[in-house]
Design an enzyme around this catalytic site. Structure first.
Site, PDB file in Angstrom:
ATOM      1  N   LYS A 164       0.847  -1.204   0.000  1.00 35.56           N
ATOM      2  CA  LYS A 164       0.000   0.000   0.000  1.00 35.56           C
ATOM      3  C   LYS A 164       0.878   1.248   0.000  1.00 35.56           C
ATOM      4  O   LYS A 164       1.919   1.302   0.673  1.00 35.56           O
ATOM      5  CB  LYS A 164      -0.909  -0.020   1.224  1.00 35.56           C
ATOM      6  CG  LYS A 164      -1.930   1.111   1.279  1.00 35.56           C
ATOM      7  CD  LYS A 164      -2.816   0.950   2.500  1.00 35.56           C
ATOM      8  CE  LYS A 164      -3.854   2.048   2.615  1.00 35.56           C
ATOM      9  NZ  LYS A 164      -4.725   1.866   3.794  1.00 35.56           N
ATOM     10  N   SER A 215      -9.730  -0.242   7.080  1.00 35.05           N
ATOM     11  CA  SER A 215      -9.173  -0.075   5.740  1.00 35.05           C
ATOM     12  C   SER A 215      -8.596  -1.332   5.116  1.00 35.05           C
ATOM     13  O   SER A 215      -8.283  -1.330   3.926  1.00 35.05           O
ATOM     14  CB  SER A 215      -8.092   1.013   5.759  1.00 35.05           C
ATOM     15  OG  SER A 215      -8.667   2.278   5.941  1.00 35.05           O
ATOM     16  N   SER A 224      -9.268   2.184   2.990  1.00 33.81           N
ATOM     17  CA  SER A 224      -8.396   2.871   2.046  1.00 33.81           C
ATOM     18  C   SER A 224      -7.384   1.954   1.365  1.00 33.81           C
ATOM     19  O   SER A 224      -6.616   2.391   0.508  1.00 33.81           O
ATOM     20  CB  SER A 224      -7.634   3.993   2.761  1.00 33.81           C
ATOM     21  OG  SER A 224      -6.826   3.470   3.812  1.00 33.81           O
TER      22      SER A 224
END
Length: 466
Positions: free
Chosen positions: A80, A178, A154
């Site tokens: 990420k 997330s 996210s």
């Protein structure tokens, strides 16, 4: 889901039917040519191929023994964009420059040390502020089961990268859901470890954030989680120990929580998971857990953290939605933030009491189906000025407030053909119990079909050049 998990790739490599170099070339080519979902914001090149060549040399030298001390040798992973990497830019989903040292975060370094090949950085909202993957740096990540809809966030890019077969495993972060939200939306497994089990650096003042994996199966997520766990000198909160699991894992006490406003289709699909738990011999009881003023406290804690990390001169670069949260944080008094922390401590006490009576909690991971790809939430929660940007995910943020381990696994498809996730939550430190039960439950639930909107990568052994 993708038919190619970690164990399958390792089996092909160990039998000599595939080389790491060919595998990595195939994955890199597929990302560059077929990432129509917007899962990646940066793709590795020479560094990944060099790592693949070293992995092949190690396999030639040691054969199957190569995996004894490098259990992820030859496995491709995505990282990420919130997490530092030495060979790829870390933009954190933001137009702001990244002034942090260009070195691997501890979890990334551990993945590499275990033999994993990092193939790219995945899309996130700015600093991971929303539970979607919408931002100014890149187009929103789209759902592999319907590209008009959101992949969640996210860690939406991470979820889509696994679901679309663009890597075997992904490293994400979870400050309010997330990891688990995109896992549920994309039909993969997402594991949020107990707080402190995985070192998080750099992390600033965020005491809700966890790092963890997304993968095609619980076994893969557990392996990735095992590799990245353990204390590290950069994170004084890291190094949490494990609780012993109950002796009889087929007669657990499980509290089933159904949150108000759960979509009927989500309820129908996840009910199958409840029935599977009962068939396993567990005692499943409907329960309700209440904590007064919980969501306002979450908003204040997150907003105070965002405001502390955002100097006024950087506002011009901020995502408009995140800026609303930052500005709210600047209005908070010290007393207001302390009151929010008191709510958090009350929730921790409440859930400790609940976990004295139950071995695990179970529920739908997200009570709604995926929403529009360019939205930050369902229509009623899509305006950040209303501060409702997380209110639609009530099964996620409470367990960041408490630091408990949680796993989201696919429960099935709704009638619209969209994945629904089932979440298991355990006491702090009971990660092994949560993962063990999740793996048994996974075996009882029907596997999801491959996402129609994603091109899964064929495993090839022929030479390809980028």
């Amino acid at each position: 889901m993708t038919a190619r998990g970690i164990s399958h790739i390792k089996d092909l490599l160990s039998r000599g039917e595939l080389t790491v170099a060919d595998h990595v070339r195939s994955v890199l080519s597929a990302i560059q040519e077929r990432d129509t979902l917007g899962a990646y914001v940066a793709v590795a090149g020479e560094e990944a191929l060099r790592a693949a060549e070293l992995a092949d040399a190690r396999i030639r030298e040691r054969g199957r023994e190569a995996w004894w001390d490098q259990p992820l040798l030859g496995v491709t992973v995505s990282i990420k964009d919130l997490l530092q990497t030495r060979d790829l830019p870390t933009r954190r989903g933001s137009l702001l420059p990244n002034a942090r040292p260009a070195q691997d975060a501890p979890a990334v370094a551990r993945l590499r040390a275990a033999g994993a090949v990092v193939v790219g950085k995945t899309t996130t909202s700015e600093f991971g502020w929303s539970a979607s993957t919408v931002g100014r740096l890149a187009p929103p990540t789209r759902n592999p089961y319907d590209p008009h809809l959101s992949a969640g966030g996210s860690s939406g890019g991470a979820g889509a990268s696994v679901a679309a077969g663009l890597c075997e495993g992904a490293l994400g972060t979870d400050g309010s859901g997330s990891i688990r939200i995109p896992a549920a939306f994309c039909g993969v497994v997402g594991y949020k470890p107990s707080y402190g089990r995985v070192p998080y650096w750099p992390n600033g003042a965020d005491r809700l954030a966890h790092q963890g994996p997304l993968a095609a199966s619980v076994a893969d997520a557990a392996l990735l989680g095992q590799v990245i766990a353990g204390p590290h000198p950069t994170d004084p909160d890291s190094g949490l120990g494990s609780l012993d699991s109950p002796r009889d894992l087929r007669a657990l006490r499980i509290g089933w929580i159904e949150y108000e406003g759960t979509d009927p289709e989500i309820r129908r699909v996840t009910e199958g998971g409840k029935q599977a738990l009962l068939e396993e011999g567990h005692r499943v009881e409907d329960i309700e857990v209440r904590c007064q003023n919980l969501y306002p406290a979450v908003v204040d804690i997150l907003a105070a953290t965002e405001a502390a990390g955002t100097p006024p001169e950087s506002e011009q670069y901020c995502d408009p939605g995140r800026l609303e949260i930052v500005r709210h944080g600047r209005t908070l008094s010290g007393v207001r933030v302390i009151q929010a922390e008191e709510v958090r401590q009350n929730l921790r006490a409440t859930l400790r009491s609940v976990m004295d009576r139950y071995d695990l909690l179970a529920m739908a991971t997200v009570p709604v189906e995926p929403f529009a790809a360019d939205a930050i939430g369902p229509a009623w929660a899509a305006d950040p000025r209303d501060l409702t940007w997380l209110a639609w995910a009530p099964a996620s943020y409470p367990y960041n407030m408490t630091g408990q381990p949680a796993v989201s696994l696919p429960a099935g498809l709704t009638r619209a053909g969209l994945p629904a996730g089932l979440q298991l939550v355990g006491p702090v430190g009971a990660d092994d119990l949560v993962l063990t039960v999740a793996r048994r439950l996974e075996a009882l639930l029907a596997p999801l079909p491959a996402p129609p909107a994603a091109d899964l990568i064929p495993v090839t052994t022929g030479e390809r050049t980028l």
